[in-house]
Design a protein around this motif. Sequence first.
Motif, short mmCIF file in Angstrom:
data_model
loop_
_atom_site.label_atom_id
_atom_site.label_comp_id
_atom_site.label_asym_id
_atom_site.label_seq_id
_atom_site.Cartn_x
_atom_site.Cartn_y
_atom_site.Cartn_z
N VAL A 95 24.16 8.13 36.64
CA VAL A 95 25.59 7.90 36.54
C VAL A 95 26.12 8.48 35.21
CG1 VAL A 95 27.44 6.48 36.97
CG2 VAL A 95 25.53 6.24 38.75
N LEU A 96 26.84 9.55 35.46
CA LEU A 96 27.20 10.11 34.22
C LEU A 96 28.48 9.51 33.65
CD1 LEU A 96 26.30 13.90 35.02
CD2 LEU A 96 24.96 12.21 33.92
N GLU A 97 29.22 9.36 34.48
CA GLU A 97 30.77 8.83 34.21
C GLU A 97 31.21 7.36 35.27
OE1 GLU A 97 33.97 11.40 33.95
OE2 GLU A 97 32.66 12.99 33.14
N VAL A 98 31.82 6.50 34.86
CA VAL A 98 32.25 5.36 35.55
C VAL A 98 33.60 5.12 35.08
CG1 VAL A 98 32.14 2.95 36.33
CG2 VAL A 98 29.98 4.35 35.77
N HIS A 99 34.72 5.24 36.16
CA HIS A 99 36.15 4.80 35.70
C HIS A 99 36.75 3.78 36.70
CE1 HIS A 99 36.32 8.60 33.27
NE2 HIS A 99 35.54 9.16 34.47
N LEU A 100 37.31 2.65 36.08
CA LEU A 100 38.06 1.87 36.81
C LEU A 100 39.40 2.44 37.13
CD1 LEU A 100 38.27 -1.34 37.68
CD2 LEU A 100 39.34 -1.45 35.54
N THR A 101 39.72 2.58 38.53
CA THR A 101 40.83 3.49 38.82
C THR A 101 41.88 2.71 39.60
OG1 THR A 101 39.89 3.81 41.16
CG2 THR A 101 39.47 5.34 39.27
N SER A 102 43.15 3.09 39.78
CA SER A 102 44.12 2.51 40.53
C SER A 102 44.26 3.22 41.76
CB SER A 102 45.55 2.80 39.69
OG SER A 102 45.88 4.17 39.46
N GLY A 103 44.89 2.74 42.60
CA GLY A 103 45.00 3.68 44.11
C GLY A 103 44.22 3.17 45.11
N GLU A 104 43.64 4.09 45.99
CA GLU A 104 43.14 3.46 47.05
C GLU A 104 41.59 2.98 46.81
OE1 GLU A 104 41.53 5.63 51.30
OE2 GLU A 104 42.97 6.59 50.11
N PHE A 105 41.04 3.37 45.92
CA PHE A 105 39.58 3.19 45.50
C PHE A 105 39.59 2.29 44.14
CE2 PHE A 105 38.95 6.33 48.60
CZ PHE A 105 37.91 5.89 49.24
N ASP A 106 38.49 1.47 43.94
CA ASP A 106 38.63 0.62 42.70
C ASP A 106 37.86 1.31 41.46
OD1 ASP A 106 39.93 -1.53 43.94
OD2 ASP A 106 37.98 -1.83 45.15
N CYS A 107 36.93 2.20 41.72
CA CYS A 107 36.46 2.95 40.84
C CYS A 107 35.78 4.22 41.12
CB CYS A 107 35.30 2.08 40.20
SG CYS A 107 33.92 1.73 41.23
N PHE A 108 35.37 5.05 40.40
CA PHE A 108 35.15 6.73 40.58
C PHE A 108 33.92 6.76 39.48
CE2 PHE A 108 35.21 11.08 38.90
CZ PHE A 108 35.47 11.60 39.98
N ILE A 109 32.97 7.33 40.07
CA ILE A 109 31.91 7.87 39.34
C ILE A 109 31.25 9.21 39.62
CG2 ILE A 109 30.95 5.28 39.32
CD1 ILE A 109 28.85 5.99 41.57
N LYS A 110 30.44 9.84 38.53
CA LYS A 110 30.18 10.99 38.76
C LYS A 110 28.86 10.94 38.62
CE LYS A 110 30.57 15.26 35.68
NZ LYS A 110 30.95 15.75 34.59
N VAL A 111 27.62 11.57 39.53
CA VAL A 111 26.52 11.16 39.47
C VAL A 111 25.81 12.65 39.45
CG1 VAL A 111 24.71 10.12 40.92
CG2 VAL A 111 26.89 9.33 40.99
N ALA A 112 24.61 12.83 38.75
CA ALA A 112 23.77 13.98 38.82
C ALA A 112 22.63 13.51 39.95
CB ALA A 112 23.19 14.14 37.50
N VAL A 113 22.51 14.56 40.71
CA VAL A 113 21.33 14.10 41.95
C VAL A 113 20.75 15.65 42.26
CG1 VAL A 113 22.69 12.44 43.11
CG2 VAL A 113 23.09 14.86 43.65
N ASP A 114 19.68 15.61 42.98
CA ASP A 114 18.84 16.66 43.14
C ASP A 114 19.17 16.96 44.52
OD1 ASP A 114 17.12 18.99 43.58
OD2 ASP A 114 15.37 17.71 43.60
#
Length: 156
Positions: A95-114
């Motif tokens: 997980v490269l980034e984790v953001h607490l967010t407003s709106g429909e979802f509570d958090c946003f993540i950016k993930v590196a995968v194969d």
Amino acid sequence: MKPLDATDLRILRTLLKEGNIPNTKLSEIVSLSTSQCWQRVQRLQREGYIEGYYAVINHRLLGYSDIVLVEISAARDEVTRVSELCEELSKIPEVLEVHLTSGEFDCFIKVAVDGTRGFEAFLSQKLYRIKGIRDSRSSFSLKSFKNESGFVPDSI
């Protein structure tokens, strides 16, 4: 704290692009003596304008060919611990980034995968084992047009 001037901003812009630049080269670019340049960089670090330096890693070469953007909703009874959920997510190495967010979802993540198999493994072995996740929505990033760690305004 001393206000930033145009030279400070040039230093920040240069370091943003090339964080491991030698002080001698940086001083040439910003037209300062090496001593003055070093002192300014030290002040910018001390005052918190520069929080650190890091390498930009090519995840594709490490076997993580794709980036997935995931929006996560906390379970209704877990809404009060969304920050704790974000902290748990931040402990997962891919997980490269984790953001607490407003709106429909509570958090946003950016993930590196194969690829899709790597993402399926991430979901089943890591994400869905975290208590308190109600729902998630994901999208594979097809191409990144910009990926910066910050920016420096033209003036302050």
